[in-house]
Design a protein around this motif. Structure first.
Motif, PDB file in Angstrom:
ATOM      1  N   GLU A  76      21.059 -40.973  21.251  1.00  0.00           N
ATOM      2  CA  GLU A  76      21.920 -41.213  22.411  1.00  0.00           C
ATOM      3  C   GLU A  76      21.590 -42.569  23.043  1.00  0.00           C
ATOM      4  O   GLU A  76      22.486 -43.292  23.471  1.00  0.00           O
ATOM      5  CB  GLU A  76      21.750 -40.106  23.444  1.00  0.00           C
ATOM      6  CG  GLU A  76      22.662 -40.291  24.654  1.00  0.00           C
ATOM      7  CD  GLU A  76      22.476 -39.211  25.705  1.00  0.00           C
ATOM      8  OE1 GLU A  76      23.303 -39.152  26.636  1.00  0.00           O
ATOM      9  OE2 GLU A  76      21.504 -38.449  25.608  1.00  0.00           O
ATOM     10  N   TYR A  77      20.304 -42.919  23.088  1.00  0.00           N
ATOM     11  CA  TYR A  77      19.900 -44.223  23.626  1.00  0.00           C
ATOM     12  C   TYR A  77      20.554 -45.349  22.834  1.00  0.00           C
ATOM     13  O   TYR A  77      21.094 -46.300  23.412  1.00  0.00           O
ATOM     14  CB  TYR A  77      18.376 -44.348  23.577  1.00  0.00           C
ATOM     15  CG  TYR A  77      17.871 -45.714  23.993  1.00  0.00           C
ATOM     16  CD1 TYR A  77      17.679 -46.026  25.337  1.00  0.00           C
ATOM     17  CD2 TYR A  77      17.602 -46.701  23.053  1.00  0.00           C
ATOM     18  CE1 TYR A  77      17.234 -47.279  25.728  1.00  0.00           C
ATOM     19  CE2 TYR A  77      17.153 -47.952  23.423  1.00  0.00           C
ATOM     20  CZ  TYR A  77      16.973 -48.236  24.767  1.00  0.00           C
ATOM     21  OH  TYR A  77      16.535 -49.485  25.144  1.00  0.00           O
ATOM     22  N   ARG A  78      20.526 -45.241  21.504  1.00  0.00           N
ATOM     23  CA  ARG A  78      21.140 -46.277  20.676  1.00  0.00           C
ATOM     24  C   ARG A  78      22.651 -46.333  20.882  1.00  0.00           C
ATOM     25  O   ARG A  78      23.241 -47.411  20.938  1.00  0.00           O
ATOM     26  CB  ARG A  78      20.809 -46.038  19.198  1.00  0.00           C
ATOM     27  CG  ARG A  78      19.373 -46.403  18.844  1.00  0.00           C
ATOM     28  CD  ARG A  78      19.042 -46.105  17.399  1.00  0.00           C
ATOM     29  NE  ARG A  78      17.730 -46.661  17.055  1.00  0.00           N
ATOM     30  CZ  ARG A  78      16.981 -46.227  16.051  1.00  0.00           C
ATOM     31  NH1 ARG A  78      17.395 -45.216  15.291  1.00  0.00           N
ATOM     32  NH2 ARG A  78      15.810 -46.787  15.796  1.00  0.00           N
ATOM     33  N   LEU A  79      23.288 -45.187  20.993  1.00  0.00           N
ATOM     34  CA  LEU A  79      24.733 -45.152  21.198  1.00  0.00           C
ATOM     35  C   LEU A  79      25.112 -45.791  22.531  1.00  0.00           C
ATOM     36  O   LEU A  79      26.057 -46.588  22.606  1.00  0.00           O
ATOM     37  CB  LEU A  79      25.231 -43.707  21.146  1.00  0.00           C
ATOM     38  CG  LEU A  79      26.721 -43.493  21.437  1.00  0.00           C
ATOM     39  CD1 LEU A  79      27.587 -44.232  20.428  1.00  0.00           C
ATOM     40  CD2 LEU A  79      27.056 -42.004  21.446  1.00  0.00           C
ATOM     41  N   LEU A  80      24.372 -45.479  23.587  1.00  0.00           N
ATOM     42  CA  LEU A  80      24.676 -46.058  24.896  1.00  0.00           C
ATOM     43  C   LEU A  80      24.469 -47.565  24.886  1.00  0.00           C
ATOM     44  O   LEU A  80      25.234 -48.307  25.512  1.00  0.00           O
ATOM     45  CB  LEU A  80      23.802 -45.403  25.967  1.00  0.00           C
ATOM     46  CG  LEU A  80      24.124 -43.939  26.292  1.00  0.00           C
ATOM     47  CD1 LEU A  80      23.089 -43.363  27.243  1.00  0.00           C
ATOM     48  CD2 LEU A  80      25.524 -43.798  26.871  1.00  0.00           C
ATOM     49  N   GLN A  81      23.445 -48.032  24.172  1.00  0.00           N
ATOM     50  CA  GLN A  81      23.245 -49.477  24.084  1.00  0.00           C
ATOM     51  C   GLN A  81      24.410 -50.141  23.348  1.00  0.00           C
ATOM     52  O   GLN A  81      24.900 -51.191  23.775  1.00  0.00           O
ATOM     53  CB  GLN A  81      21.930 -49.808  23.384  1.00  0.00           C
ATOM     54  CG  GLN A  81      21.671 -51.312  23.334  1.00  0.00           C
ATOM     55  CD  GLN A  81      20.341 -51.666  22.718  1.00  0.00           C
ATOM     56  OE1 GLN A  81      20.275 -52.206  21.619  1.00  0.00           O
ATOM     57  NE2 GLN A  81      19.252 -51.384  23.429  1.00  0.00           N
ATOM     58  N   ARG A  82      24.853 -49.522  22.245  1.00  0.00           N
ATOM     59  CA  ARG A  82      25.992 -50.082  21.505  1.00  0.00           C
ATOM     60  C   ARG A  82      27.228 -50.161  22.397  1.00  0.00           C
ATOM     61  O   ARG A  82      27.956 -51.162  22.400  1.00  0.00           O
ATOM     62  CB  ARG A  82      26.292 -49.238  20.270  1.00  0.00           C
ATOM     63  CG  ARG A  82      27.428 -49.783  19.402  1.00  0.00           C
ATOM     64  CD  ARG A  82      27.766 -48.817  18.282  1.00  0.00           C
ATOM     65  NE  ARG A  82      26.584 -48.478  17.500  1.00  0.00           N
ATOM     66  CZ  ARG A  82      26.534 -47.488  16.624  1.00  0.00           C
ATOM     67  NH1 ARG A  82      27.602 -46.710  16.436  1.00  0.00           N
ATOM     68  NH2 ARG A  82      25.436 -47.250  15.934  1.00  0.00           N
ATOM     69  N   GLN A  83      27.475 -49.119  23.169  1.00  0.00           N
ATOM     70  CA  GLN A  83      28.628 -49.119  24.060  1.00  0.00           C
ATOM     71  C   GLN A  83      28.502 -50.223  25.118  1.00  0.00           C
ATOM     72  O   GLN A  83      29.502 -50.858  25.474  1.00  0.00           O
ATOM     73  CB  GLN A  83      28.755 -47.752  24.726  1.00  0.00           C
ATOM     74  CG  GLN A  83      29.155 -46.635  23.768  1.00  0.00           C
ATOM     75  CD  GLN A  83      29.102 -45.260  24.399  1.00  0.00           C
ATOM     76  OE1 GLN A  83      28.527 -45.066  25.481  1.00  0.00           O
ATOM     77  NE2 GLN A  83      29.680 -44.272  23.727  1.00  0.00           N
ATOM     78  N   ALA A  84      27.295 -50.471  25.598  1.00  0.00           N
ATOM     79  CA  ALA A  84      27.084 -51.527  26.583  1.00  0.00           C
ATOM     80  C   ALA A  84      27.374 -52.898  25.991  1.00  0.00           C
ATOM     81  O   ALA A  84      27.993 -53.754  26.636  1.00  0.00           O
ATOM     82  CB  ALA A  84      25.640 -51.474  27.101  1.00  0.00           C
ATOM     83  N   VAL A  85      26.938 -53.111  24.751  1.00  0.00           N
ATOM     84  CA  VAL A  85      27.195 -54.391  24.088  1.00  0.00           C
ATOM     85  C   VAL A  85      28.690 -54.571  23.865  1.00  0.00           C
ATOM     86  O   VAL A  85      29.254 -55.648  24.126  1.00  0.00           O
ATOM     87  CB  VAL A  85      26.425 -54.470  22.752  1.00  0.00           C
ATOM     88  CG1 VAL A  85      26.801 -55.736  21.982  1.00  0.00           C
ATOM     89  CG2 VAL A  85      24.912 -54.439  23.006  1.00  0.00           C
ATOM     90  N   LEU A  86      29.351 -53.533  23.393  1.00  0.00           N
ATOM     91  CA  LEU A  86      30.791 -53.625  23.156  1.00  0.00           C
ATOM     92  C   LEU A  86      31.558 -53.874  24.457  1.00  0.00           C
ATOM     93  O   LEU A  86      32.555 -54.608  24.468  1.00  0.00           O
ATOM     94  CB  LEU A  86      31.294 -52.347  22.487  1.00  0.00           C
ATOM     95  CG  LEU A  86      30.897 -52.175  21.017  1.00  0.00           C
ATOM     96  CD1 LEU A  86      31.249 -50.775  20.525  1.00  0.00           C
ATOM     97  CD2 LEU A  86      31.587 -53.233  20.149  1.00  0.00           C
ATOM     98  N   ARG A  87      31.095 -53.278  25.540  1.00  0.00           N
ATOM     99  CA  ARG A  87      31.736 -53.516  26.841  1.00  0.00           C
ATOM    100  C   ARG A  87      31.651 -54.993  27.230  1.00  0.00           C
ATOM    101  O   ARG A  87      32.648 -55.594  27.652  1.00  0.00           O
ATOM    102  CB  ARG A  87      31.060 -52.645  27.901  1.00  0.00           C
ATOM    103  CG  ARG A  87      31.575 -52.846  29.322  1.00  0.00           C
ATOM    104  CD  ARG A  87      30.741 -52.020  30.306  1.00  0.00           C
ATOM    105  NE  ARG A  87      31.089 -52.342  31.688  1.00  0.00           N
ATOM    106  CZ  ARG A  87      30.350 -51.958  32.733  1.00  0.00           C
ATOM    107  NH1 ARG A  87      29.233 -51.245  32.544  1.00  0.00           N
ATOM    108  NH2 ARG A  87      30.714 -52.287  33.957  1.00  0.00           N
ATOM    109  N   ALA A  88      30.477 -55.592  27.054  1.00  0.00           N
ATOM    110  CA  ALA A  88      30.317 -57.003  27.391  1.00  0.00           C
ATOM    111  C   ALA A  88      31.149 -57.886  26.473  1.00  0.00           C
ATOM    112  O   ALA A  88      31.777 -58.857  26.930  1.00  0.00           O
ATOM    113  CB  ALA A  88      28.844 -57.394  27.319  1.00  0.00           C
ATOM    114  N   LEU A  89      31.176 -57.559  25.186  1.00  0.00           N
ATOM    115  CA  LEU A  89      31.986 -58.355  24.261  1.00  0.00           C
ATOM    116  C   LEU A  89      33.463 -58.243  24.615  1.00  0.00           C
ATOM    117  O   LEU A  89      34.205 -59.240  24.585  1.00  0.00           O
ATOM    118  CB  LEU A  89      31.752 -57.890  22.818  1.00  0.00           C
ATOM    119  CG  LEU A  89      30.386 -58.189  22.202  1.00  0.00           C
ATOM    120  CD1 LEU A  89      30.323 -57.621  20.780  1.00  0.00           C
ATOM    121  CD2 LEU A  89      30.081 -59.680  22.192  1.00  0.00           C
ATOM    122  N   ASP A  90      33.903 -57.045  24.931  1.00  0.00           N
ATOM    123  CA  ASP A  90      35.311 -56.854  25.275  1.00  0.00           C
ATOM    124  C   ASP A  90      35.706 -57.700  26.485  1.00  0.00           C
ATOM    125  O   ASP A  90      36.816 -58.235  26.554  1.00  0.00           O
ATOM    126  CB  ASP A  90      35.564 -55.373  25.561  1.00  0.00           C
ATOM    127  CG  ASP A  90      37.023 -55.090  25.893  1.00  0.00           C
ATOM    128  OD1 ASP A  90      37.894 -55.381  25.034  1.00  0.00           O
ATOM    129  OD2 ASP A  90      37.293 -54.601  27.002  1.00  0.00           O
TER     130      ASP A  90
END
Length: 347
Positions: free
Chosen positions: A291-305
């Protein structure tokens, strides 16, 4: 901007400097350090040379800078390898002699807090190598991971193209280095998922820049060794996080601030390291770790978006605080082929 150049590589039998430019942990935790030195000799055929601060905790920034200068200036030293990272190498940078290092380029291997020196060398036009510390990768309990050992060997001795591949297993759980029993067998590993691609409809090729996200944030806050954002245009960004396990919101905020600086959009491709998801302070179980890795991925994608919607990204690349670990050439050429789902680096 002048493209960085690759320094000459060592050959088996050569002498290599082992430095502690950040923390002198070998002085209080000698077992993994001695193991790493032995593997440098026996498995890579290199002769490690230690310097005054290598095993000294609490060395001043000036003392650590003097070790760096001595290692780079010695014509008999063919590469420089960090013992481990730490948290205050930013204080060493003002004491480094740019002209001395520029006139005596050497391959430097390190990551985590050693990103400070990798950024410094990159600004001098010298390709460095993100990965391969003595205490962690070379001093891994039981045996070096074959994937780590192969990448490090290629980075140490060759200038050839090297294709990265997803690890089939990965580990984040550590045992105490103070306990000799830790070194009786290899760390526990779990099956690893492959890479996850985003905007993978093109091929991007450029020189790399990046490293540990927390260290880059410190450099940005201090405005140390940072060039105007436009000078990073077309480079391949690579990022990873440490055993301090920054929260997803903090990862987003750092990337947001890079976006506000106009930096994030300069990079047409991002390699995001497989996040370390366990520490002695936060011993996450397997489910919570994922879950930690998934939340980090979502955070990165949010910034890229929000700041770089056209950037291609690859997640869970085995770089940085990972086991196994692949070495990334810092300032070297990287080809990210989204169509073929391939990553090739030039060592």
């Amino acid at each position: 901007m002048t493209l960085p150049s690759y320094p000459a590589k060592p050959r088996p039998g050569d002498r290599v400097a082992v430095l502690s430019p950040s923390s002198g942990l070998p002085g209080i935790l000698p077992v993994p350090h001695e193991l790493g030195l032995r593997r440098l000799r026996e498995e890579y055929g290199l002769e490690p040379v230690e310097y005054p601060c290598t095993r000294k905790m609490g060395s001043s920034p000036q003392e650590r800078a003097a070790d760096i200068h001595a290692a780079f200036a010695d014509p008999g030293i063919k590469a420089v390898i960090a013992s481990i990272g730490g948290d205050d190498m930013i204080t060493v940078l003002p004491h480094l002699d740019r002209e001395l290092l520029r006139a005596n380029p050497k391959p430097f291997f390190g990551y985590s807090d050693c990103v400070n020196l990798l950024v410094f060398l990159d600004n001098l036009g010298i390709v460095g190598y993100h990965g391969g510390s003595v205490m962690v990768e070379l001093g891994r309990p039981g045996a070096m991971h074959p994937m780590t050992a192969d990448s490090l060997r290629a980075a140490l001795f060759t200038h050839e193209a090297y294709e990265l591949t997803p690890a089939k297993e990965s580990g984040s759980v550590n045992r105490r280095w103070e306990d000799p029993r830790t070194f009786d067998h290899e760390p526990d590993m779990l099956p690893a998922d492959g890479w996850t691609w985003h905007n993978a409809d093109r091929v991007v090729e450029g020189t790399s820049w990046g490293g540990n996200l927390e260290i880059l944030a410190w450099l940005l806050m201090a405005d140390r060794e940072m060039r105007p954002a436009a000078e990073y245009a077309g480079r391949v960004l690579f990022l990873e996080t440490s055993e301090e396990l920054p929260r997803a919101e903090e990862v987003y905020r750092i990337l947001r601030n890079m976006g506000e600086r106009g930096l994030l959009k300069q990079f047409p491709a991002l390699l995001m390291g497989r996040a370390k998801n366990w520490s002695f302070d936060r011993p996450l179980g397997a489910e919570d770790g994922e879950e930690y890795r998934l939340l980090q991925r979502q955070a990165v994608l949010r910034a890229l978006d929000e700041y770089a919607p056209g950037t291609m990204a690859v997640f869970d690349v085995d770089l940085g605080h990972t086991d196994p670990q692949v070495v990334i050439p810092y300032g070297g050429q990287v080809r990210v082929d989204g169509v073929a789902r391939r990553i090739v680096v030039a060592y």
